[in-house]
Design an enzyme around this catalytic site. Structure first.
Site, PDB file in Angstrom:
ATOM      1  CG  ASP A  84      -1.936   1.015   1.303  1.00  0.00           C
ATOM      2  OD1 ASP A  84      -2.394   1.449   0.231  1.00  0.00           O
ATOM      3  OD2 ASP A  84      -2.319   1.411   2.429  1.00  0.00           O
ATOM      4  CG  HIS A  85      -0.300   4.951   0.074  1.00  0.00           C
ATOM      5  ND1 HIS A  85      -0.621   5.951  -0.809  1.00  0.00           N
ATOM      6  CD2 HIS A  85      -1.458   4.620   0.683  1.00  0.00           C
ATOM      7  CE1 HIS A  85      -1.909   6.220  -0.714  1.00  0.00           C
ATOM      8  NE2 HIS A  85      -2.445   5.412   0.176  1.00  0.00           N
ATOM      9  CG  ASP A 105       1.416   7.499  -3.390  1.00  0.00           C
ATOM     10  OD1 ASP A 105       1.321   8.320  -4.332  1.00  0.00           O
ATOM     11  OD2 ASP A 105       0.993   7.736  -2.249  1.00  0.00           O
ATOM     12  CG  HIS A 177      -5.153   7.723   3.825  1.00  0.00           C
ATOM     13  ND1 HIS A 177      -4.181   8.320   3.078  1.00  0.00           N
ATOM     14  CD2 HIS A 177      -5.518   6.602   3.166  1.00  0.00           C
ATOM     15  CE1 HIS A 177      -3.952   7.568   1.998  1.00  0.00           C
ATOM     16  NE2 HIS A 177      -4.755   6.534   2.022  1.00  0.00           N
ATOM     17  N   GLY A 178      -7.993   8.107   7.273  1.00  0.00           N
ATOM     18  CA  GLY A 178      -8.354   8.358   8.670  1.00  0.00           C
ATOM     19  C   GLY A 178      -9.762   8.925   8.767  1.00  0.00           C
ATOM     20  N   GLY A 208      -9.008   5.629   1.700  1.00  0.00           N
ATOM     21  CA  GLY A 208      -9.694   6.323   2.795  1.00  0.00           C
ATOM     22  C   GLY A 208     -11.111   5.823   2.996  1.00  0.00           C
ATOM     23  CG  ASN A 231      -5.022   1.115   8.035  1.00  0.00           C
ATOM     24  OD1 ASN A 231      -5.013   0.139   8.787  1.00  0.00           O
ATOM     25  ND2 ASN A 231      -4.077   2.038   8.081  1.00  0.00           N
ATOM     26  CB  THR A 232      -8.697   4.559  10.068  1.00  0.00           C
ATOM     27  OG1 THR A 232      -7.594   5.133   9.362  1.00  0.00           O
ATOM     28  CG2 THR A 232      -8.858   5.262  11.394  1.00  0.00           C
TER      29      THR A 232
HETATM   30  P1  13P Z   1      -8.460   4.573   5.971  1.00  0.00           P
HETATM   31  O1  13P Z   1      -7.388   4.427   6.987  1.00  0.00           O
HETATM   32  O2  13P Z   1      -9.070   5.908   5.981  1.00  0.00           O
HETATM   33  O3  13P Z   1      -9.459   3.480   6.059  1.00  0.00           O
HETATM   34  O4  13P Z   1      -7.744   4.459   4.543  1.00  0.00           O
HETATM   35  C1  13P Z   1      -7.072   3.296   4.198  1.00  0.00           C
HETATM   36  C2  13P Z   1      -6.312   3.450   2.941  1.00  0.00           C
HETATM   37  O5  13P Z   1      -6.714   4.137   2.032  1.00  0.00           O
HETATM   38  C3  13P Z   1      -5.059   2.716   2.819  1.00  0.00           C
HETATM   39  O6  13P Z   1      -4.393   3.010   1.645  1.00  0.00           O
END
Ligand code: 13P
Length: 287
Positions: A84-85, A105, A177-178, A208, A231-232
């Site tokens: 990821d990224h 990225d 994100h977050g 995100g 993720n968050t």
């Molecule tokens: P979130 O943490 O906002 O869910 O985003 C995850 C994400 O885009 C990882 O690349």
């Protein structure tokens, strides 16, 4: 066996649903996501940030752990292991270690440099049958200490990158994100629509995924989003379940301290979060 994300995302785009990318941070996290995907017969993408890669003792360790789980848990749904990224060097390291998918990225580079670096990685990934995600227009919020402002991508730049032969494209559409701030303007469907028009069949990626209202998720899928990253939300679910367990004093019961008991409520909370997302994204039963 790990698979490239290409086939699952081509099917998702055609079938108007999205495959979830759930980021992993440890063994419990990974196991919860794989068990839920298998139970719901859903394809899944395991995301690994470079920071999480370091934490989990490097990309080779992660490949070994995930491959071991696929076998030991009898996982038969399609699973991609995805950086990821990633930086350019990070992507090369993951390809070498046995990941089946990478994201490069290059959104913070000038477009020419993003094109040059993406081109090189596309060539390597194609040779190895690995899927590759590129990004145009930085996603806002904080990811491993890098804070982006949440731009909207230029649809022409998206077409330029898509034409390099990437498997999937993350285009910034005001997503971050977050947690989203109270005054968040929402996703720019105008941008998404323009990107989709220019890039045709290319599966689009929405980063995100935490905290985007369900109706916006569904509209984004209808406009060509076929991979959504979360993720968050898993982190918050894990944290909350662990906090409750500790506050109830349960970690102090019995003889000695058992880390397996301490992590169990968090692992269950992740299963529930992943299930909810897979249902919302429409990937249940699509393996
Ligand atoms: P979130 O943490 O906002 O869910 O985003 C995850 C994400 O885009 C990882 O690349």
């Amino acid at each position: 066996m790990l698979v490239s994300a290409k086939e699952m995302l081509t099917k998702a785009k055609a079938g108007k649903y999205a495959v979830g990318q759930f980021n992993i941070n440890n063994l419990e996290w990974t196991k919860s996501i794989l068990l839920t995907a298998q139970e719901l017969n859903s394809p899944v993408i395991l995301g690994v940030s470079e920071g999480a890669g370091k934490y989990m003792c490097g990309y080779k360790t992660i490949v070994g752990m995930v491959n071991g789980m696929l076998e030991e848990l009898n996982i038969t749904v399609p699973v991609a292991l995805h950086l990821d990224h990633g930086s350019y060097d990070g992507a090369l390291a993951c390809i070498e270690a046995g990941f089946s998918s990478v994201m490069f990225d290059g959104s913070h580079y000038p477009i020419d440099e993003n094109v040059a670096k993406t081109t090189e990685l596309v060539k390597i990934c194609n040779e190895k049958g690995i899927s590759i995600e590129a990004e145009v227009g930085s996603i806002g919020g904080e990811e491993d200490g890098v804070v982006g402002a949440g731009e909207c991508a230029d649809p022409d730049e998206c077409k330029m990158i898509a034409d390099l032969g990437v498997t999937m494209l993350a285009a910034g559409i005001g997503n971050i994100h977050g947690k989203y701030p109270e005054n968040w303007a929402g996703l720019s469907f105008e941008t998404l629509d323009a990107v989709q028009q220019k890039t045709g069949d290319m599966p689009l990626v929405l980063h995100g995924g935490t905290g985007i209202p369900a109706d916006m998720i569904q509209k984004a899928i209808s406009l060509g989003v076929s991979k959504i990253n979360v993720n968050t939300e898993c982190q918050l679910a894990f944290q909350e379940a662990t906090r409750k367990y500790i506050e109830a004093g349960k970690d102090l019961e019995g003889k000695g301290f058992d880390p397996r008991k301490l992590l169990a409520p968090g692992a269950e909370a992740i299963k529930a979060t992943v299930k909810e997302k897979m249902e919302l994204f429409g990937s249940v039963g699509k393996a």
